[in-house]
Design a protein around this motif. Structure first.
Motif, short mmCIF file in Angstrom:
data_model
loop_
_atom_site.label_atom_id
_atom_site.label_comp_id
_atom_site.label_asym_id
_atom_site.label_seq_id
_atom_site.Cartn_x
_atom_site.Cartn_y
_atom_site.Cartn_z
N GLY A 133 0.82 -1.20 0.00
CA GLY A 133 0.00 0.00 0.00
C GLY A 133 0.86 1.25 0.00
N MET A 134 1.94 1.23 0.77
CA MET A 134 2.82 2.39 0.85
C MET A 134 3.53 2.62 -0.47
SD MET A 134 6.04 3.18 3.36
CE MET A 134 7.11 2.00 2.52
N VAL A 135 4.09 1.56 -1.08
CA VAL A 135 4.82 1.76 -2.33
C VAL A 135 3.88 2.16 -3.45
CG1 VAL A 135 6.72 0.24 -1.66
CG2 VAL A 135 4.80 -0.70 -2.97
N SER A 136 2.63 1.68 -3.40
CA SER A 136 1.65 2.09 -4.39
C SER A 136 1.36 3.57 -4.28
CB SER A 136 0.36 1.28 -4.21
OG SER A 136 -0.61 1.67 -5.15
N ASP A 137 1.39 4.07 -3.05
CA ASP A 137 1.12 5.49 -2.79
C ASP A 137 2.31 6.37 -3.17
OD1 ASP A 137 -0.07 7.82 -1.77
OD2 ASP A 137 0.84 7.51 0.19
N LEU A 138 3.54 5.88 -2.90
CA LEU A 138 4.73 6.71 -3.07
C LEU A 138 5.39 6.57 -4.43
CD1 LEU A 138 6.52 6.19 0.39
CD2 LEU A 138 5.21 8.19 -0.35
N CYS A 139 5.22 5.42 -5.09
CA CYS A 139 6.01 5.12 -6.29
C CYS A 139 5.14 5.06 -7.55
CB CYS A 139 6.74 3.79 -6.13
SG CYS A 139 7.88 3.78 -4.71
N SER A 140 5.73 5.44 -8.66
CA SER A 140 5.03 5.39 -9.95
C SER A 140 5.49 4.21 -10.80
CB SER A 140 5.28 6.69 -10.72
OG SER A 140 6.68 6.92 -10.86
N ARG A 141 6.62 3.63 -10.46
CA ARG A 141 7.22 2.55 -11.25
C ARG A 141 7.64 1.41 -10.33
NH1 ARG A 141 12.91 3.54 -14.51
NH2 ARG A 141 13.40 1.38 -15.05
N GLY A 142 7.47 0.19 -10.77
CA GLY A 142 7.86 -0.95 -9.96
C GLY A 142 8.75 -1.91 -10.73
N ILE A 143 9.78 -2.40 -10.04
CA ILE A 143 10.69 -3.40 -10.62
C ILE A 143 10.59 -4.65 -9.75
CG2 ILE A 143 13.11 -4.00 -11.03
CD1 ILE A 143 13.57 -1.00 -11.65
N VAL A 144 10.26 -5.77 -10.38
CA VAL A 144 10.10 -7.03 -9.64
C VAL A 144 11.31 -7.91 -9.89
CG1 VAL A 144 8.65 -9.05 -9.24
CG2 VAL A 144 7.59 -6.86 -9.88
N LEU A 145 11.94 -8.35 -8.79
CA LEU A 145 13.07 -9.27 -8.86
C LEU A 145 12.64 -10.63 -8.35
CD1 LEU A 145 15.94 -7.03 -7.39
CD2 LEU A 145 15.38 -7.41 -9.80
N ARG A 146 13.17 -11.67 -9.00
CA ARG A 146 12.91 -13.04 -8.55
C ARG A 146 14.19 -13.85 -8.68
NH1 ARG A 146 8.69 -15.59 -12.09
NH2 ARG A 146 7.32 -14.08 -11.05
N ARG A 147 14.70 -14.31 -7.55
CA ARG A 147 15.93 -15.11 -7.52
C ARG A 147 17.07 -14.44 -8.28
NH1 ARG A 147 13.36 -21.20 -8.38
NH2 ARG A 147 12.09 -21.18 -6.49
N GLY A 148 17.21 -13.14 -8.07
CA GLY A 148 18.33 -12.41 -8.65
C GLY A 148 18.14 -11.92 -10.07
N ARG A 149 17.00 -12.21 -10.66
CA ARG A 149 16.73 -11.76 -12.03
C ARG A 149 15.54 -10.80 -12.06
NH1 ARG A 149 18.95 -14.06 -16.46
NH2 ARG A 149 20.41 -15.79 -16.13
N MET A 150 15.58 -9.84 -12.96
CA MET A 150 14.47 -8.91 -13.12
C MET A 150 13.41 -9.55 -14.00
SD MET A 150 14.56 -4.91 -14.24
CE MET A 150 15.03 -5.23 -15.94
N VAL A 151 12.16 -9.63 -13.48
CA VAL A 151 11.08 -10.27 -14.23
C VAL A 151 10.03 -9.26 -14.69
CG1 VAL A 151 11.40 -12.50 -13.12
CG2 VAL A 151 9.82 -10.84 -12.10
N PHE A 152 10.08 -8.03 -14.15
CA PHE A 152 9.13 -7.00 -14.59
C PHE A 152 9.70 -5.63 -14.29
CE2 PHE A 152 5.68 -3.98 -14.03
CZ PHE A 152 4.93 -4.18 -15.18
N ASP A 153 9.43 -4.67 -15.18
CA ASP A 153 9.80 -3.27 -14.97
C ASP A 153 8.75 -2.42 -15.66
OD1 ASP A 153 10.89 -0.75 -14.82
OD2 ASP A 153 12.76 -1.24 -15.85
N GLY A 154 7.94 -1.74 -14.86
CA GLY A 154 6.89 -0.93 -15.47
C GLY A 154 6.00 -0.26 -14.44
N GLU A 155 4.76 -0.03 -14.80
CA GLU A 155 3.82 0.71 -13.96
C GLU A 155 3.60 -0.01 -12.63
OE1 GLU A 155 0.29 2.24 -12.27
OE2 GLU A 155 0.32 0.26 -13.20
N ILE A 156 3.49 0.76 -11.54
CA ILE A 156 3.52 0.20 -10.19
C ILE A 156 2.37 -0.79 -9.93
CG2 ILE A 156 2.32 2.20 -9.21
CD1 ILE A 156 5.00 -0.01 -7.47
N ALA A 157 1.17 -0.49 -10.39
CA ALA A 157 0.04 -1.39 -10.14
C ALA A 157 0.27 -2.75 -10.80
CB ALA A 157 -1.25 -0.76 -10.65
N THR A 158 0.79 -2.75 -12.01
CA THR A 158 1.08 -4.01 -12.71
C THR A 158 2.23 -4.74 -12.03
OG1 THR A 158 0.39 -2.94 -14.77
CG2 THR A 158 1.54 -5.04 -14.96
#
Length: 248
Positions: free
Chosen positions: A213-238
Motif C-alpha cells: 500500500g505504501m509503495v503504491s502510494d509513493l512510487c510510480s514505477r515498480g521493478i520485480v526481482l525473482r531469484r536475482g533476475r528482473m522479471v518485470f519493470d513498469g507501472e507500479i500497479a502491474t
C-alpha cells in the motif's frame, strides 16, 4: 513507463551480476574434515544476474520481490556499499541511503556528534550541517537526548535520528530499505509525508518495502526481482500484480 522531461538518467545499471560465496564450515577443523570426506566447503549463490535498469531524474521506484530476490543487494550496489562482480552501476548526483539504519553511527558518541559524523559521510559540509542541525533534531524528536551517547538510545530513537539525518541531506537520490517498518506509527506517517515532499520536488527515489500500500502510494514505477533476475519493470500497479501472481 513514467519519465521526466530531463533525458539524463540519475542511475544506470548495466549487465550487473553479484555472486556470494556461502561457507559451509566454521573452523579449520571442520574444513579439514569436509576436505577428507570430499564434501563441499562452499557454494556460490547468484544474488543478482544480468540486471539492466535506467532510472530517470525524478522517478520514484519500488523494488519488489520476496526474501532472497536480491533487492537489498541491488540497493547496496547503487549506494556504493558493494561493487558488482560484472557490469557497472553509475549514479549522477548525491546519494543518501537508509539501507542499514545507523550505519556510520558510533555508539560512544553523542547524538549531536553522530549527526555531524553521519551527515559528513553523506557528503554534507559543516556549514550545511550547521544550517540543518536544528531541523534534523526537531524532526527526529530526540530533544533533550541529543547530547546523550547513542548507545543509550532505544531502537526507535536510533531510527528516528538516522532517518532524520538522511532525509535532510541535500540529496538527489534517496535509497530506502525497509527502514519505515521500524518505529511507531506516527513517526512512520511523518516519514512518508517527508518522502512525498521529495517525490514532489522530483528527487529520485528507490524504495524496498513489503508494504504494498505504501509503495503504491509513493512510487510510480515498480521493478520485480525473482531469484536475482528482473522479471518485470513498469507501472507500479502491474508490478504489484506481477509480484502477487509469482507467489501463486
Amino acid at each position: 513507463m513514467p519519465r521526466t522531461s530531463d533525458p539524463r538518467p540519475r542511475i544506470i545499471i548495466e549487465g550487473v551480476r553479484k555472486t556470494y560465496r556461502l561457507q559451509h564450515t566454521q573452523s579449520f577443523k571442520e574444513t579439514f574434515v569436509a576436505w577428507i570426506q570430499r564434501k563441499r566447503i562452499s557454494t556460490s549463490f547468484e544474488a543478482l544476474d544480468e540486471i539492466d535498469i535506467t532510472v530517470g531524474e525524478g522517478e520514484s521506484i519500488a523494488l519488489l520481490g520476496y526474501n532472497g530476490s536480491g533487492k537489498s543487494t541491488l540497493l547496496k550496489l547503487v549506494s556504493g556499499v558493494l561493487r558488482p562482480d560484472a557490469g557497472r552501476v553509475l549514479t549522477r548526483g548525491r546519494v543518501a541511503g537508509l539501507i542499514e539504519v545507523g550505519a556510520g553511527f558510533h555508539p560512544d558518541l553523542s547524538g549531536r556528534e553522530n549527526v555531524y559524523l553521519n551527515a559528513a559521510i553523506l557528503g554534507m559540509s559543516k556549514d550545511e550541517i550547521d544550517a540543518k542541525f536544528d531541523e534534523i533534531v526537531e524532526f527526529s524528536e530526540i530533544g533533550e537526548f541529543i547530547d546523550t551517547e547513542v548507545k543509550h538510545y532505544s531502537s526507535g530513537m536510533f531510527v528516528r535520528l538516522a532517518f532524520s539525518v538522511a532525509i535532510h541531506t541535500s540529496l538527489d537520490i534517496l535509497l530506502v530499505d525497509e527502514v519505515l517498518a521500524v518505529g511507531d506509527a506516527p513517526f512512520r506517517e511523518k516519514c512518508k509525508a517527508k518522502i512525498r515532499e521529495l517525490v514532489a520536488a522530483e528527487k529520485t527515489l528507490f524504495i524496498v518495502s513489503h508494504d504494498l500500500g505504501m509503495v503504491s502510494d509513493l512510487c510510480s514505477r515498480g521493478i520485480v526481482l525473482r531469484r536475482g533476475r528482473m522479471v518485470f519493470d513498469g507501472e507500479i500497479a502491474t508490478a504489484i500484480e506481477t509480484l502477487k501472481a509469482s507467489k501463486r
